[in-house]
Design an enzyme around this catalytic site. Sequence first.
Site, PDB file in Angstrom:
ATOM      1  N   GLU A   5       0.811  -1.310   0.027  1.00 12.17           N
ATOM      2  CA  GLU A   5      -0.072   0.093  -0.015  1.00 12.17           C
ATOM      3  C   GLU A   5       0.919   1.293  -0.038  1.00 12.17           C
ATOM      4  O   GLU A   5       1.732   1.611   1.030  1.00 12.17           O
ATOM      5  CB  GLU A   5      -0.634  -0.021   1.265  1.00 12.17           C
TER       6      GLU A   5
ATOM      7  N   ARG B 125       0.086  10.075   0.833  1.00 13.94           N
ATOM      8  CA  ARG B 125       0.491  11.387   1.594  1.00 13.94           C
ATOM      9  C   ARG B 125       1.379  12.256   1.162  1.00 13.94           C
ATOM     10  O   ARG B 125       1.598  13.388   1.939  1.00 13.94           O
ATOM     11  CB  ARG B 125       0.672  11.002   3.078  1.00 13.94           C
TER      12      ARG B 125
ATOM     13  N   LYS C  30     -11.088  -2.034   6.986  1.00 12.38           N
ATOM     14  CA  LYS C  30      -9.623  -1.780   7.608  1.00 12.38           C
ATOM     15  C   LYS C  30     -10.118  -1.250   9.070  1.00 12.38           C
ATOM     16  O   LYS C  30     -10.893  -0.533   9.179  1.00 12.38           O
ATOM     17  CB  LYS C  30      -8.836  -0.484   6.821  1.00 12.38           C
TER      18      LYS C  30
END
Length: 217
Positions: A46, A50, A134
Amino acid sequence: MGQGSETDVMSALAAAGIVPVVTITDADAAVALAGTLVDAGLPVIEITLRTEAALEAIRRIAAEVPGAVVGAGTIRRPADIEASLEAGARFLVSPGTPPELARAALEAPVPFLPGCATPSEAMTLAELGFGTLKFFPAAAYGGPAALKAFAAPLAGISFVPTGGVAPDNLETYLKLPNVPAVGGSWMVNPEWVESGDFARIAAETLTASTLARRIRT
Ligand SMILES: O=C(O)C(=O)C[C@H](O)[C@H](O)COP(=O)(O)O
């Protein structure tokens, strides 16, 4: 699809048991980093959205590291889905799931792991059709004890805990029947990524992937 049923990506996720959560500032490091993770046994990667470099990193890994299954994390709004898919992301992960994002996620043609932290959020997402969520931030919201408590009342819902997963609690998480995999950044410390310390990344990743495989067999 939203999440689909048993896709190759979800199978790969469960087989690996651990998703490295990578925050990368230099796209030039992406291919070497992903290759290191694949070779050390964690091919489902992943990349968090950001940083400015994130989408380009996804693009390069998708194009140049055939053994990797690269996805995008920190999906916060529908536009992030579009951009990630365009870059080649094969799965998507969000830290939380406001209604507008959930609607867009259900339309996504790749698996989407929507973030949640509470039973009410999990129940809402399960009703919408998401089967694997998640659990974030896992440590702050009760860690393995919370997931153990979720198991009976939230039967049928699986969780990928992320946020505070570390070598000392990995085994406890992975032994839970409602946890197909965990997410974590401990093996891809940004300092090692930035300094190009791939030996350290490879060593930490191999330790983690070996432990995950041992727990699962
Ligand atoms: O960026 C996102 O979408 C997130 O949800 C946050 C990440 O999953 C965590 O930062 C990983 O947690 P650590 O392993 O404790 O570093």
